[in-house]
Write a protein that holds these residues in place. Structure first.
Motif, PDB file in Angstrom:
ATOM      1  N   LEU A 123       5.099   9.960   1.719  1.00 18.30           N
ATOM      2  CA  LEU A 123       3.747  10.454   1.995  1.00 18.30           C
ATOM      3  C   LEU A 123       3.336  11.688   1.189  1.00 18.30           C
ATOM      4  CD1 LEU A 123       3.822  10.016   5.874  1.00 18.30           C
ATOM      5  CD2 LEU A 123       2.848   8.468   4.163  1.00 18.30           C
ATOM      6  N   HIS A 124       4.226  12.246   0.406  1.00 13.85           N
ATOM      7  CA  HIS A 124       3.885  13.434  -0.369  1.00 13.85           C
ATOM      8  C   HIS A 124       2.640  13.145  -1.215  1.00 13.85           C
ATOM      9  CE1 HIS A 124       4.110  16.723  -3.227  1.00 13.85           C
ATOM     10  NE2 HIS A 124       4.993  17.307  -2.418  1.00 13.85           N
ATOM     11  N   PRO A 125       1.639  14.044  -1.199  1.00 12.61           N
ATOM     12  CA  PRO A 125       0.387  13.755  -1.903  1.00 12.61           C
ATOM     13  C   PRO A 125       0.516  13.667  -3.424  1.00 12.61           C
ATOM     14  CG  PRO A 125       0.340  15.974  -1.006  1.00 12.61           C
ATOM     15  CD  PRO A 125       1.581  15.315  -0.477  1.00 12.61           C
ATOM     16  N   ASP A 126       1.579  14.218  -3.988  1.00 14.31           N
ATOM     17  CA  ASP A 126       1.751  14.154  -5.446  1.00 14.31           C
ATOM     18  C   ASP A 126       2.567  12.953  -5.897  1.00 14.31           C
ATOM     19  OD1 ASP A 126       0.323  16.514  -5.899  1.00 14.31           O
ATOM     20  OD2 ASP A 126       2.115  17.755  -5.675  1.00 14.31           O
ATOM     21  N   PHE A 127       3.648  12.652  -5.205  1.00 17.77           N
ATOM     22  CA  PHE A 127       4.559  11.616  -5.695  1.00 17.77           C
ATOM     23  C   PHE A 127       5.031  10.646  -4.617  1.00 17.77           C
ATOM     24  CE2 PHE A 127       6.895  15.600  -5.067  1.00 17.77           C
ATOM     25  CZ  PHE A 127       7.772  15.226  -4.061  1.00 17.77           C
ATOM     26  N   GLY A 128       4.401  10.657  -3.453  1.00 19.69           N
ATOM     27  CA  GLY A 128       4.800   9.750  -2.381  1.00 19.69           C
ATOM     28  C   GLY A 128       4.708   8.298  -2.813  1.00 19.69           C
ATOM     29  N   LYS A 129       5.746   7.544  -2.532  1.00 18.62           N
ATOM     30  CA  LYS A 129       5.810   6.149  -2.967  1.00 18.62           C
ATOM     31  C   LYS A 129       4.792   5.254  -2.274  1.00 18.62           C
ATOM     32  CE  LYS A 129      10.668   6.252  -4.266  1.00 18.62           C
ATOM     33  NZ  LYS A 129      10.412   6.411  -5.680  1.00 18.62           N
ATOM     34  N   ASP A 130       4.325   5.669  -1.096  1.00 21.70           N
ATOM     35  CA  ASP A 130       3.375   4.838  -0.355  1.00 21.70           C
ATOM     36  C   ASP A 130       2.438   5.727   0.463  1.00 21.70           C
ATOM     37  OD1 ASP A 130       2.239   2.455   0.298  1.00 21.70           O
ATOM     38  OD2 ASP A 130       3.886   1.739   1.548  1.00 21.70           O
ATOM     39  N   LYS A 131       1.881   6.753  -0.199  1.00 25.45           N
ATOM     40  CA  LYS A 131       1.116   7.787   0.509  1.00 25.45           C
ATOM     41  C   LYS A 131      -0.144   7.271   1.187  1.00 25.45           C
ATOM     42  CE  LYS A 131      -0.591   9.338  -3.943  1.00 25.45           C
ATOM     43  NZ  LYS A 131      -0.411  10.347  -4.936  1.00 25.45           N
ATOM     44  N   GLY A 132      -0.630   6.124   0.828  1.00 22.97           N
ATOM     45  CA  GLY A 132      -1.818   5.574   1.473  1.00 22.97           C
ATOM     46  C   GLY A 132      -1.528   4.651   2.646  1.00 22.97           C
ATOM     47  N   ASN A 133      -0.269   4.387   2.927  1.00 23.28           N
ATOM     48  CA  ASN A 133       0.115   3.448   3.977  1.00 23.28           C
ATOM     49  C   ASN A 133      -0.168   4.047   5.352  1.00 23.28           C
ATOM     50  OD1 ASN A 133       1.751   2.069   5.983  1.00 23.28           O
ATOM     51  ND2 ASN A 133       2.776   1.051   4.269  1.00 23.28           N
ATOM     52  N   LYS A 134      -1.145   3.467   6.041  1.00 28.74           N
ATOM     53  CA  LYS A 134      -1.558   3.994   7.358  1.00 28.74           C
ATOM     54  C   LYS A 134      -0.459   3.861   8.413  1.00 28.74           C
ATOM     55  CE  LYS A 134      -6.532   3.315   6.743  1.00 28.74           C
ATOM     56  NZ  LYS A 134      -6.925   4.671   6.510  1.00 28.74           N
ATOM     57  N   ASN A 135       0.357   2.817   8.308  1.00 24.41           N
ATOM     58  CA  ASN A 135       1.435   2.644   9.276  1.00 24.41           C
ATOM     59  C   ASN A 135       2.480   3.757   9.142  1.00 24.41           C
ATOM     60  OD1 ASN A 135       0.362   0.306  10.435  1.00 24.41           O
ATOM     61  ND2 ASN A 135       1.325  -0.987   8.890  1.00 24.41           N
ATOM     62  N   TYR A 136       2.854   4.093   7.902  1.00 25.93           N
ATOM     63  CA  TYR A 136       3.800   5.186   7.684  1.00 25.93           C
ATOM     64  C   TYR A 136       3.203   6.504   8.178  1.00 25.93           C
ATOM     65  CZ  TYR A 136       6.735   2.369   4.508  1.00 25.93           C
ATOM     66  OH  TYR A 136       7.561   1.431   3.959  1.00 25.93           O
ATOM     67  N   ARG A 137       1.935   6.700   7.869  1.00 29.60           N
ATOM     68  CA  ARG A 137       1.284   7.953   8.264  1.00 29.60           C
ATOM     69  C   ARG A 137       1.227   8.095   9.785  1.00 29.60           C
ATOM     70  NH1 ARG A 137      -3.129   9.341   3.851  1.00 29.60           N
ATOM     71  NH2 ARG A 137      -3.952  10.543   5.584  1.00 29.60           N
ATOM     72  N   THR A 138       0.886   7.002  10.464  1.00 31.31           N
ATOM     73  CA  THR A 138       0.813   7.036  11.925  1.00 31.31           C
ATOM     74  C   THR A 138       2.196   7.265  12.532  1.00 31.31           C
ATOM     75  OG1 THR A 138      -1.127   5.598  11.945  1.00 31.31           O
ATOM     76  CG2 THR A 138       0.170   5.705  13.975  1.00 31.31           C
ATOM     77  N   ALA A 139       3.204   6.560  12.033  1.00 30.82           N
ATOM     78  CA  ALA A 139       4.569   6.744  12.544  1.00 30.82           C
ATOM     79  C   ALA A 139       5.048   8.172  12.281  1.00 30.82           C
ATOM     80  CB  ALA A 139       5.514   5.735  11.908  1.00 30.82           C
ATOM     81  N   HIS A 140       4.784   8.682  11.084  1.00 29.89           N
ATOM     82  CA  HIS A 140       5.179  10.048  10.719  1.00 29.89           C
ATOM     83  C   HIS A 140       4.547  11.056  11.681  1.00 29.89           C
ATOM     84  CE1 HIS A 140       5.978  13.483   8.043  1.00 29.89           C
ATOM     85  NE2 HIS A 140       4.716  13.837   8.225  1.00 29.89           N
ATOM     86  N   LYS A 141       3.276  10.895  11.946  1.00 33.31           N
ATOM     87  CA  LYS A 141       2.559  11.815  12.830  1.00 33.31           C
ATOM     88  C   LYS A 141       3.121  11.787  14.244  1.00 33.31           C
ATOM     89  CE  LYS A 141      -1.685  10.772  14.310  1.00 33.31           C
ATOM     90  NZ  LYS A 141      -3.145  10.626  14.323  1.00 33.31           N
ATOM     91  N   TRP A 142       3.286  10.606  14.822  1.00 34.84           N
ATOM     92  CA  TRP A 142       3.684  10.512  16.223  1.00 34.84           C
ATOM     93  C   TRP A 142       5.168  10.815  16.447  1.00 34.84           C
ATOM     94  CZ3 TRP A 142       0.385  11.361  19.742  1.00 34.84           C
ATOM     95  CH2 TRP A 142      -0.959  11.081  19.498  1.00 34.84           C
TER      96      TRP A 142
END
Length: 190
Positions: free
Chosen positions: A133-152
């Motif tokens: 998810l890193h904004p510069d080099f994250g491999k899948d920074k736009g993936n909403k599922n990863y973002r939601t899991a990361h947040k919760w």
């Protein structure tokens, strides 16, 4: 633009950030000098101080900062959360060393189990945030599922860490009022 339900206003952000920071320093020092009358003692006192600064001050600020959105705040969120995780591992080292010095067994209480689960549990969202998810080099920074899991997952284990702070203080005092007054700001800030 008007603030949304998730994005705090600038004033709210500053006030909550100040409250998190104040609680982390004052509450951390307070817990570090319990039970009443024993004062500061090394290495034990570093444990509640570093854990409270790490979990409440820095990780709490990281969650709050991420709500502001944007590239810079996303990076700041990562720096704050990583610093919180690092200080918390420092707190783990302090209590581990204290137990070794005193010849006591490790991880023998609800506080210890909860704390270690939350600390280790936060390694996963930290690594996932860095790699994916890193904004510069994250491999899948736009993936909403990863973002939601990361947040919760991050919120769950951070909240557990806050509970562990209260449980730890509760072990060092017989006053339920003292414990409740320590917990109250955390309940309000959550």
């Amino acid at each position: 633009p008007a603030p949304t339900a998730n994005k705090p206003s600038a004033t709210t952000y500053r006030n909550v950030l100040a409250a998190l920071s104040t609680f982390a320093l004052v509450g951390g020092y307070y817990a570090a000098t319990r039970p009443s009358g024993v004062g500061w003692r090394l290495p034990f006192s570093l444990h509640p101080l570093l854990m409270t600064i790490g979990f409440v001050g820095l990780m709490g600020s990281a969650h709050l900062t991420k709500k502001l959105g944007g590239y810079t705040n996303t990076k700041l969120h990562g720096y704050l959360a990583s610093a919180g995780l690092t200080l918390s591992f420092g707190g783990l080292y302090a209590i581990w060393k204290n137990k070794e010095n005193m010849g006591k067994d490790h991880i023998q209480s609800t506080h210890a189990y909860l704390g270690i689960v939350c600390l280790v549990g936060l390694v996963l969202p930290a690594l996932a945030g860095l790699v994916f998810l890193h904004p510069d080099f994250g491999k899948d920074k736009g993936n909403k599922n990863y973002r939601t899991a990361h947040k919760w997952v991050g919120r769950l284990f951070t909240a557990g860490g806050w509970v562990s702070c209260v449980v730890g203080l509760n072990q060092m005092t017989s006053s339920r009022l003292e414990t409740a007054l320590f917990a109250l700001p955390l309940v309000i800030l959550a």
